[in-house]
Motif scaffolding. Structure first.
Motif, PDB file in Angstrom:
ATOM      1  N   SER A   1     -10.656  13.286  56.341  1.00 40.34           N
ATOM      2  CA  SER A   1     -11.452  13.180  55.116  1.00 40.34           C
ATOM      3  C   SER A   1     -12.776  13.932  55.270  1.00 40.34           C
ATOM      4  N   PHE A   2     -13.394  13.804  56.431  1.00 42.30           N
ATOM      5  CA  PHE A   2     -14.673  14.464  56.691  1.00 42.30           C
ATOM      6  C   PHE A   2     -14.548  15.979  56.540  1.00 42.30           C
ATOM      7  N   LEU A   3     -13.500  16.547  57.103  1.00 49.87           N
ATOM      8  CA  LEU A   3     -13.321  18.001  57.039  1.00 49.87           C
ATOM      9  C   LEU A   3     -12.993  18.468  55.630  1.00 49.87           C
ATOM     10  N   ILE A   4     -12.170  17.702  54.929  1.00 47.08           N
ATOM     11  CA  ILE A   4     -11.775  18.102  53.572  1.00 47.08           C
ATOM     12  C   ILE A   4     -12.960  18.074  52.615  1.00 47.08           C
ATOM     13  N   THR A   5     -13.843  17.084  52.777  1.00 48.32           N
ATOM     14  CA  THR A   5     -14.943  16.888  51.818  1.00 48.32           C
ATOM     15  C   THR A   5     -16.297  17.342  52.348  1.00 48.32           C
ATOM     16  N   SER A   6     -16.300  18.160  53.393  1.00 50.96           N
ATOM     17  CA  SER A   6     -17.583  18.536  54.005  1.00 50.96           C
ATOM     18  C   SER A   6     -18.494  19.291  53.043  1.00 50.96           C
ATOM     19  N   ASN A   7     -17.920  19.960  52.053  1.00 51.60           N
ATOM     20  CA  ASN A   7     -18.733  20.698  51.080  1.00 51.60           C
ATOM     21  C   ASN A   7     -18.864  19.969  49.749  1.00 51.60           C
ATOM     22  N   ILE A   8     -18.402  18.738  49.709  1.00 51.91           N
ATOM     23  CA  ILE A   8     -18.499  17.928  48.499  1.00 51.91           C
ATOM     24  C   ILE A   8     -19.268  16.666  48.846  1.00 51.91           C
ATOM     25  N   GLY A   9     -20.385  16.434  48.197  1.00 54.98           N
ATOM     26  CA  GLY A   9     -21.194  15.283  48.566  1.00 54.98           C
ATOM     27  C   GLY A   9     -21.774  14.552  47.378  1.00 54.98           C
ATOM     28  N   LEU A  10     -22.100  13.299  47.610  1.00 53.94           N
ATOM     29  CA  LEU A  10     -22.757  12.490  46.582  1.00 53.94           C
ATOM     30  C   LEU A  10     -24.246  12.367  46.873  1.00 53.94           C
ATOM     31  N   LEU A  11     -24.599  12.269  48.156  1.00 60.76           N
ATOM     32  CA  LEU A  11     -26.004  12.126  48.560  1.00 60.76           C
ATOM     33  C   LEU A  11     -26.571  13.525  48.799  1.00 60.76           C
ATOM     34  N   LYS A  12     -27.264  14.043  47.809  1.00 60.18           N
ATOM     35  CA  LYS A  12     -27.717  15.431  47.845  1.00 60.18           C
ATOM     36  C   LYS A  12     -28.777  15.690  48.911  1.00 60.18           C
ATOM     37  N   THR A  13     -29.430  14.637  49.395  1.00 53.56           N
ATOM     38  CA  THR A  13     -30.498  14.837  50.374  1.00 53.56           C
ATOM     39  C   THR A  13     -29.979  14.881  51.801  1.00 53.56           C
ATOM     40  N   GLN A  14     -28.676  14.669  52.005  1.00 54.14           N
ATOM     41  CA  GLN A  14     -28.111  14.846  53.342  1.00 54.14           C
ATOM     42  C   GLN A  14     -28.230  16.308  53.738  1.00 54.14           C
ATOM     43  N   ARG A  15     -28.741  16.558  54.927  1.00 54.77           N
ATOM     44  CA  ARG A  15     -28.921  17.938  55.353  1.00 54.77           C
ATOM     45  C   ARG A  15     -29.100  18.010  56.859  1.00 54.77           C
ATOM     46  N   ALA A  16     -29.157  19.222  57.363  1.00 51.81           N
ATOM     47  CA  ALA A  16     -29.342  19.430  58.790  1.00 51.81           C
ATOM     48  C   ALA A  16     -30.763  19.071  59.195  1.00 51.81           C
ATOM     49  N   ARG A  17     -30.954  18.889  60.466  1.00 51.72           N
ATOM     50  CA  ARG A  17     -32.256  18.495  60.982  1.00 51.72           C
ATOM     51  C   ARG A  17     -33.316  19.552  60.700  1.00 51.72           C
ATOM     52  N   THR A  18     -32.981  20.798  60.869  1.00 53.79           N
ATOM     53  CA  THR A  18     -33.904  21.889  60.588  1.00 53.79           C
ATOM     54  C   THR A  18     -33.401  22.640  59.380  1.00 53.79           C
TER      55      THR A  18
ATOM     56  N   ALA B   1      -9.431  11.016  50.990  1.00 51.22           N
ATOM     57  CA  ALA B   1     -10.426  12.037  50.633  1.00 51.22           C
ATOM     58  C   ALA B   1     -10.341  12.389  49.159  1.00 51.22           C
ATOM     59  N   LEU B   2      -9.117  12.517  48.646  1.00 48.72           N
ATOM     60  CA  LEU B   2      -8.945  12.821  47.225  1.00 48.72           C
ATOM     61  C   LEU B   2      -9.468  11.677  46.361  1.00 48.72           C
ATOM     62  N   ALA B   3      -9.274  10.440  46.829  1.00 49.16           N
ATOM     63  CA  ALA B   3      -9.823   9.299  46.097  1.00 49.16           C
ATOM     64  C   ALA B   3     -11.351   9.346  46.096  1.00 49.16           C
ATOM     65  N   GLY B   4     -11.932   9.764  47.217  1.00 43.88           N
ATOM     66  CA  GLY B   4     -13.384   9.916  47.274  1.00 43.88           C
ATOM     67  C   GLY B   4     -13.885  10.982  46.310  1.00 43.88           C
ATOM     68  N   VAL B   5     -13.163  12.079  46.224  1.00 44.67           N
ATOM     69  CA  VAL B   5     -13.527  13.140  45.273  1.00 44.67           C
ATOM     70  C   VAL B   5     -13.443  12.618  43.839  1.00 44.67           C
ATOM     71  N   LEU B   6     -12.416  11.810  43.563  1.00 40.32           N
ATOM     72  CA  LEU B   6     -12.299  11.205  42.235  1.00 40.32           C
ATOM     73  C   LEU B   6     -13.507  10.320  41.940  1.00 40.32           C
ATOM     74  N   PHE B   7     -13.931   9.543  42.929  1.00 44.69           N
ATOM     75  CA  PHE B   7     -15.110   8.697  42.733  1.00 44.69           C
ATOM     76  C   PHE B   7     -16.350   9.530  42.421  1.00 44.69           C
ATOM     77  N   ILE B   8     -16.531  10.608  43.155  1.00 50.54           N
ATOM     78  CA  ILE B   8     -17.683  11.484  42.903  1.00 50.54           C
ATOM     79  C   ILE B   8     -17.616  12.060  41.495  1.00 50.54           C
ATOM     80  N   GLY B   9     -16.406  12.414  41.060  1.00 51.38           N
ATOM     81  CA  GLY B   9     -16.256  12.929  39.703  1.00 51.38           C
ATOM     82  C   GLY B   9     -16.619  11.900  38.644  1.00 51.38           C
ATOM     83  N   ILE B  10     -16.181  10.652  38.845  1.00 49.56           N
ATOM     84  CA  ILE B  10     -16.527   9.581  37.904  1.00 49.56           C
ATOM     85  C   ILE B  10     -18.040   9.357  37.904  1.00 49.56           C
ATOM     86  N   PHE B  11     -18.639   9.366  39.081  1.00 49.44           N
ATOM     87  CA  PHE B  11     -20.080   9.155  39.208  1.00 49.44           C
ATOM     88  C   PHE B  11     -20.856  10.230  38.448  1.00 49.44           C
ATOM     89  N   ARG B  12     -20.460  11.474  38.628  1.00 55.77           N
ATOM     90  CA  ARG B  12     -21.169  12.576  37.970  1.00 55.77           C
ATOM     91  C   ARG B  12     -20.950  12.567  36.468  1.00 55.77           C
TER      92      ARG B  12
END
Length: 526
Positions: free
Chosen positions: A496-513, A335-346
């Motif tokens: 990883s899912f729980l740790i990064t639930s509030n950190i995302g790369l795909l901004k259009t991911q969202r709830a159904r409603t 999960a921390l590696a994923g956060v690092l990737f998001i940081g590099i991307f941004r």
């Protein structure tokens, strides 16, 4: 946007994001039912709203369309009827909702078509890669002057490929990336077939040039648009249209991931940040996935089963609570590696803001970056489905911990160069490669951790941190590895899912409603 109040009210949508389409969807669905529009003022009271959208989420033409869409309604606070929809597709006949048996039949048709498309795409891509990187390479390197060593071919091809990508984007338009595809599935339930030619051409050039993106995104666009096209021809309701679109997306990923269950589930999970919600599409998407998987395997002649040989690391131990704890810890590291990737991307996204609309220049620079990273770390070239086995696992004994960590970081940077350069494709297997490099480094640094467990848990965790797909990722990696450690992979995935639930790369991911703010109804123009 003004609220619907008493008497006649003309509303013009001016907000720039998804809320526009949500309101259109509400009205359009109700217009096509057998009942009149009977929404109370509470249900349709929408004041001036603005939904912030990432700059890359909409093209200029899409923004223009949203800014010029009108909805004209008449009625009272208790009854309102739609009298005109400008710039929206209109149909004289009421749309149909397929019965369950017909839905499964349509899903099978979409799946078969998806399998054929995946097979054709596979052979075209394989021949292009063979031409550019094997037979063609020998002929072209022979033409190099004496002062130009043959290794320069490694960076020249991605750079020239970047030029090809830029020209495709300039002349064929900007095909929707994953974030836009997710948005369309939520809003209109369909992918646009008009963007398919541009996606095919751009993705083939991108992948052939050695970019760190794979064919899953173009296959999702192609097959998803097939499902949408069939739904349009049958004049189906929004719900049925979305189901067939998911069938096409699931068919694509079923063939690509070699998994008729995990592939469709991935297509259903990725639109959301916190779990699958379009439950009505699960069975139809799997039917499509099974049909696509069968057609693709028969058409290509590829073997059924895992594609990675973890037997080289020895037999897996009998699972105990220790291994479950290892899955938890490896999930945190991934999960921390994923956060690092998001940081590099941004960070890279911020660095290119001033030239983000110069698509040819960006593509050439992206190709140049990909090429020089490959010169330093050859294993990072391509989208890594095969390279995980041939360049990483098979050669793992020749790597040290430092080199493996460098490979992980270099692959992350290569993915970011590829995406920001405008190359088209998916980043699932490239992320798997980064995770596998990290896992091997951990296993070599901490010999008590079995390499198979370390590699698969890190592959799962880093991918879930980006895509938010814990269920499908666990299943897919279990199938690809042909192992029996699903519980450990699942723990890493959900950690990883729980740790990064509030950190995302795909901004259009969202709830159904989508919940959106409401203001009291007021008269007058704004």
């Amino acid at each position: 946007m003004r609220a619907i109040g008493g008497g006649t009210c003309r509303n013009r949508i001016r907000s720039r994001g998804t809320l526009d389409l949500l309101v259109v969807e509400i009205l359009e669905n109700a217009r096509h039912t057998d009942e009149y529009l009977r929404y109370s003022v509470k249900e349709l009271r929408v004041a001036t709203v603005t939904f912030d959208r990432e700059p890359f989420a909409y093209s200029e033409s899409q923004k223009e369309h949203l800014n010029t869409t009108r909805i004209v309604t008449t009625g009272t606070p208790e009854t309102a009827s739609t009298s005109s929809f400008e710039n929206l597709q209109d149909s004289d006949a009421n749309p149909c909702k397929l019965t369950y048996s017909k839905t499964l039949f349509a899903a099978a048709v979409v799946g078969i078509a998806g399998g054929v498309v995946a097979t054709v795409y596979y052979f075209v891509l394989e021949n292009l890669l063979e031409l550019v990187w094997h037979t063609g390479r020998e002929s072209l390197v022979a033409l190099f002057p004496a002062w130009l060593p043959p290794w320069n071919y490694i960076w020249l091809v991605p750079t020239l490929g970047g030029l090809g990508v830029g020209l495709c984007l300039y002349f064929l338009g900007l095909p929707g990336e994953m974030a836009i595809a997710i948005d369309r599935v939520h809003d209109s339930g369909q992918l646009e077939p008009e963007q398919t030619p541009g996606m095919i051409a751009t993705s083939l050039v991108s992948i052939t040039a050695g970019g760190s993106l794979g064919p899953e995104a173009p296959l999702v666009q192609i097959n998803g648009s097939i499902g949408s096209w069939i739904a349009q021809k049958l004049n189906l309701t929004l719900t049925s249209t979305r189901v067939l679109t998911f069938c096409g997306m699931g068919a694509a990923l079923s063939a690509f991931f070699c998994d008729p269950i995990g592939g469709p589930l991935f297509a259903l999970e990725i639109p959301h940040r916190r779990g699958l919600e379009y439950y009505e599409a699960i069975i139809p998407a799997m039917v499509a996935g099974i049909c696509s998987f069968a057609v693709f395997r028969i058409g290509t002649g590829l073997a059924v089963g895992g594609i990675y040989n973890f037997g080289r690391f020895g037999d897996l131990p009998t699972l105990s609570w220790v291994h479950l704890a290892e899955g938890l810890l490896l999930g945190i590291v991934g999960a921390l590696a994923g956060v690092l990737f998001i940081g590099i991307f941004r960070a890279l996204n911020w660095a290119i803001q001033k030239i983000e609309h110069r698509h040819i220049l960006l593509a050439v620079l992206g190709g140049l970056g990909i090429g020089w990273i490959a010169v330093l770390f050859p294993a990072t070239l391509f989208f890594s489905e095969q390279q995980i086995e041939t360049q990483l696992l098979a050669k793992s004994a020749s790597y040290g911990v430092t080199m493996l960590l460098c490979l992980c970081l270099a692959k992350m940077v290569a993915i970011c160069f590829t995406i920001h350069g405008g190359f088209r494709g998916g980043f699932i297997f490239p992320l798997f490669f980064a995770g596998a490099s990290l896992g091997l480094a951990i296993a070599f640094g901490v010999p008590a951790v079995h390499p198979t467990i370390a590699v698969l848990c890190c592959m799962a965790a880093i991918n879930v941190a980006i895509t938010k797909t814990p269920v499908s990722t666990t299943i897919i990696l279990t199938v690809l590895s042909d192992t029996t450690i699903l519980p450990v992979i699942a723990i890493a995935s959900f950690t990883s899912f729980l740790i990064t639930s509030n950190i995302g790369l795909l901004k259009t991911q969202r709830a159904r409603t989508v919940e959106f703010p409401v203001r009291p109804c007021t008269r007058g123009h704004y």
